[in-house]
Motif scaffolding. Structure first.
Motif, PDB file in Angstrom:
ATOM      1  N   TYR A  26       0.778  -1.071   0.053  1.00 44.57           N
ATOM      2  CA  TYR A  26       0.075  -0.021  -0.019  1.00 44.57           C
ATOM      3  C   TYR A  26       0.895   1.338  -0.123  1.00 44.57           C
ATOM      4  O   TYR A  26       0.100   2.366  -0.076  1.00 44.57           O
ATOM      5  CB  TYR A  26      -1.109   0.072   1.093  1.00 44.57           C
ATOM      6  CG  TYR A  26      -2.004  -1.235   1.220  1.00 44.57           C
ATOM      7  CD1 TYR A  26      -2.926  -1.176   0.384  1.00 44.57           C
ATOM      8  CD2 TYR A  26      -1.804  -2.284   2.133  1.00 44.57           C
ATOM      9  CE1 TYR A  26      -4.008  -2.133   0.324  1.00 44.57           C
ATOM     10  CE2 TYR A  26      -2.645  -3.251   1.845  1.00 44.57           C
ATOM     11  CZ  TYR A  26      -3.911  -3.415   0.993  1.00 44.57           C
ATOM     12  OH  TYR A  26      -4.597  -4.244   1.197  1.00 44.57           O
ATOM     13  N   ASP A  27       2.168   1.160  -0.060  1.00 45.47           N
ATOM     14  CA  ASP A  27       3.047   2.344   0.011  1.00 45.47           C
ATOM     15  C   ASP A  27       3.388   2.754  -1.353  1.00 45.47           C
ATOM     16  O   ASP A  27       3.561   2.067  -2.120  1.00 45.47           O
ATOM     17  CB  ASP A  27       4.428   1.736   0.609  1.00 45.47           C
ATOM     18  CG  ASP A  27       5.355   3.018   0.729  1.00 45.47           C
ATOM     19  OD1 ASP A  27       5.145   4.123   1.565  1.00 45.47           O
ATOM     20  OD2 ASP A  27       6.127   3.297   0.083  1.00 45.47           O
ATOM     21  N   SER A  28       3.153   4.122  -1.536  1.00 48.07           N
ATOM     22  CA  SER A  28       3.100   4.685  -2.905  1.00 48.07           C
ATOM     23  C   SER A  28       4.684   4.360  -3.366  1.00 48.07           C
ATOM     24  O   SER A  28       4.725   4.215  -4.702  1.00 48.07           O
ATOM     25  CB  SER A  28       2.817   6.090  -2.790  1.00 48.07           C
ATOM     26  OG  SER A  28       2.481   6.651  -4.122  1.00 48.07           O
ATOM     27  N   ARG A  29       5.646   4.735  -2.878  1.00 42.58           N
ATOM     28  CA  ARG A  29       6.901   4.532  -3.461  1.00 42.58           C
ATOM     29  C   ARG A  29       7.228   3.233  -3.677  1.00 42.58           C
ATOM     30  O   ARG A  29       8.047   2.972  -4.584  1.00 42.58           O
ATOM     31  CB  ARG A  29       7.782   5.473  -2.278  1.00 42.58           C
ATOM     32  CG  ARG A  29       9.310   5.505  -2.928  1.00 42.58           C
ATOM     33  CD  ARG A  29      10.376   5.266  -2.129  1.00 42.58           C
ATOM     34  NE  ARG A  29      10.329   3.910  -1.392  1.00 42.58           N
ATOM     35  CZ  ARG A  29      10.815   2.774  -1.990  1.00 42.58           C
ATOM     36  NH1 ARG A  29      11.222   2.557  -3.098  1.00 42.58           N
ATOM     37  NH2 ARG A  29      10.764   1.691  -1.121  1.00 42.58           N
ATOM     38  N   ALA A  30       7.048   2.383  -2.748  1.00 36.06           N
ATOM     39  CA  ALA A  30       7.057   1.184  -2.831  1.00 36.06           C
ATOM     40  C   ALA A  30       6.505   0.257  -4.050  1.00 36.06           C
ATOM     41  O   ALA A  30       7.001  -0.393  -4.799  1.00 36.06           O
ATOM     42  CB  ALA A  30       6.916   0.114  -1.668  1.00 36.06           C
ATOM     43  N   LEU A  31       5.271   0.852  -4.209  1.00 36.46           N
ATOM     44  CA  LEU A  31       4.495   0.324  -5.536  1.00 36.46           C
ATOM     45  C   LEU A  31       5.325   0.792  -6.806  1.00 36.46           C
ATOM     46  O   LEU A  31       5.371   0.112  -7.731  1.00 36.46           O
ATOM     47  CB  LEU A  31       3.138   0.897  -5.491  1.00 36.46           C
ATOM     48  CG  LEU A  31       2.138   0.337  -4.587  1.00 36.46           C
ATOM     49  CD1 LEU A  31       1.034   1.162  -4.259  1.00 36.46           C
ATOM     50  CD2 LEU A  31       1.637  -1.121  -4.969  1.00 36.46           C
ATOM     51  N   TRP A  32       5.743   2.174  -6.924  1.00 40.47           N
ATOM     52  CA  TRP A  32       6.604   2.607  -8.107  1.00 40.47           C
ATOM     53  C   TRP A  32       7.922   1.860  -8.185  1.00 40.47           C
ATOM     54  O   TRP A  32       8.213   1.562  -9.144  1.00 40.47           O
ATOM     55  CB  TRP A  32       6.861   4.072  -7.505  1.00 40.47           C
ATOM     56  CG  TRP A  32       7.560   4.632  -8.928  1.00 40.47           C
ATOM     57  CD1 TRP A  32       7.033   5.030  -9.946  1.00 40.47           C
ATOM     58  CD2 TRP A  32       9.174   4.962  -8.889  1.00 40.47           C
ATOM     59  NE1 TRP A  32       7.957   5.678 -10.872  1.00 40.47           N
ATOM     60  CE2 TRP A  32       9.261   5.593 -10.269  1.00 40.47           C
ATOM     61  CE3 TRP A  32      10.148   4.849  -7.887  1.00 40.47           C
ATOM     62  CZ2 TRP A  32      10.496   5.775 -10.552  1.00 40.47           C
ATOM     63  CZ3 TRP A  32      11.227   5.117  -8.324  1.00 40.47           C
ATOM     64  CH2 TRP A  32      11.421   5.942  -9.714  1.00 40.47           C
ATOM     65  N   GLU A  33       8.465   1.467  -7.040  1.00 33.41           N
ATOM     66  CA  GLU A  33       9.880   0.768  -7.179  1.00 33.41           C
ATOM     67  C   GLU A  33       9.522  -0.619  -7.880  1.00 33.41           C
ATOM     68  O   GLU A  33      10.143  -1.032  -8.810  1.00 33.41           O
ATOM     69  CB  GLU A  33      10.567   0.388  -5.645  1.00 33.41           C
ATOM     70  CG  GLU A  33      11.675  -0.498  -5.826  1.00 33.41           C
ATOM     71  CD  GLU A  33      12.190  -0.867  -4.533  1.00 33.41           C
ATOM     72  OE1 GLU A  33      13.020  -1.796  -4.450  1.00 33.41           O
ATOM     73  OE2 GLU A  33      11.963   0.057  -3.571  1.00 33.41           O
ATOM     74  N   LYS A  34       8.528  -1.358  -7.482  1.00 40.80           N
ATOM     75  CA  LYS A  34       8.234  -2.661  -8.021  1.00 40.80           C
ATOM     76  C   LYS A  34       7.975  -2.427  -9.447  1.00 40.80           C
ATOM     77  O   LYS A  34       8.218  -3.459 -10.299  1.00 40.80           O
ATOM     78  CB  LYS A  34       7.119  -3.182  -7.260  1.00 40.80           C
ATOM     79  CG  LYS A  34       7.715  -3.852  -5.718  1.00 40.80           C
ATOM     80  CD  LYS A  34       6.582  -4.633  -4.963  1.00 40.80           C
ATOM     81  CE  LYS A  34       7.366  -4.965  -3.597  1.00 40.80           C
ATOM     82  NZ  LYS A  34       6.163  -5.662  -2.787  1.00 40.80           N
ATOM     83  N   LEU A  35       7.088  -1.574  -9.805  1.00 39.06           N
ATOM     84  CA  LEU A  35       6.657  -1.292 -11.119  1.00 39.06           C
ATOM     85  C   LEU A  35       7.978  -1.078 -12.038  1.00 39.06           C
ATOM     86  O   LEU A  35       8.084  -1.442 -13.178  1.00 39.06           O
ATOM     87  CB  LEU A  35       5.896  -0.038 -11.201  1.00 39.06           C
ATOM     88  CG  LEU A  35       5.449   0.205 -12.820  1.00 39.06           C
ATOM     89  CD1 LEU A  35       4.643  -0.911 -13.366  1.00 39.06           C
ATOM     90  CD2 LEU A  35       4.304   1.540 -12.757  1.00 39.06           C
ATOM     91  N   ILE A  36       9.033  -0.155 -11.483  1.00 34.69           N
ATOM     92  CA  ILE A  36      10.182   0.065 -12.163  1.00 34.69           C
ATOM     93  C   ILE A  36      11.030  -1.135 -12.364  1.00 34.69           C
ATOM     94  O   ILE A  36      11.593  -1.634 -13.130  1.00 34.69           O
ATOM     95  CB  ILE A  36      11.144   0.987 -11.369  1.00 34.69           C
ATOM     96  CG1 ILE A  36      10.356   2.652 -11.487  1.00 34.69           C
ATOM     97  CG2 ILE A  36      12.674   1.289 -12.059  1.00 34.69           C
ATOM     98  CD1 ILE A  36       9.872   2.958 -12.841  1.00 34.69           C
TER      99      ILE A  36
END
Length: 191
Positions: A26-36
């Motif tokens: 649910y963490d916005s930055r962690a979601l972005w990292e995983k997408l990258i």
């Protein structure tokens, strides 16, 4: 009960399966990292990325999108020399671009809310009996991919997005025979 067969026999892969994959993020930055990282995986195996993940985190300043958004040609050149990561110019440049796109979405609505809205805030609970039945993409991942591209994101095709949804727990795609299936189901927020 047996873990999902894709986890293989390497301990790093089994640990990832048992503690991270499918756990709702649910963490916005962690979601972005995983997408990258899923974007960097395109054309490669996930174990390759997993083994280099710490190197990626160091090279990309802990995947801080606010830092990466300010990068340019010098940082691209530096990263292309880093043997600890995947040295693909297009993927590196997409990461910088995607940091800027993330900032825009984060400021407007929150990247976490933007992504979780697609599933109503609650993970989709699939019940696959075998890996052969798990699709590589769905109509939902195709829609999310299109919407991310409208927001300016790159390296986010429907197959990448589906893998990301699985990894981040927006979808519980652990096989029903896997002990992590009920575990991830229990971790899901309701709406």
């Amino acid at each position: 009960m047996e873990r999902c067969g894709w986890a293989g026999s390497e301990q790093i892969y089994k640990d990832y399966h048992d503690t991270e994959w499918g756990v709702p993020e649910y963490d916005s930055r962690a979601l972005w990292e995983k997408l990258i990282l899923d974007g960097f995986q395109a054309g490669l195996s996930w174990i390759t990325i997993l083994k280099k993940r710490d190197n990626f985190r160091a090279a990309f300043e802990g995947f801080d999108p606010d830092v990466i958004a300010g990068w340019g040609d010098d940082e691209v050149a530096r990263l292309l020399q880093n043997e600890g990561i995947i040295r693909h110019r297009g993927k590196i440049e997409a990461t910088i671009n995607n940091a800027r796109a993330w900032q825009s979405v984060e400021q407007r609505i929150g990247f976490d809310r933007f992504m979780w809205n697609y599933v109503g805030g609650t993970p989709i609970q699939n019940a696959w009996p075998s890996l052969a039945e798990v699709p590589p993409k769905t109509a939902l991942s195709e829609q999310i991919s299109k919407d991310l591209k409208k927001e300016g994101f790159k390296f986010c095709g429907p197959t990448i997005v589906y893998a990301w949804m699985q990894a981040c727990g927006l979808i519980n795609d652990h096989l029903v025979s896997c002990p992590q299936h009920p575990t991830c189901r229990a971790l899901a927020r309701q709406g």
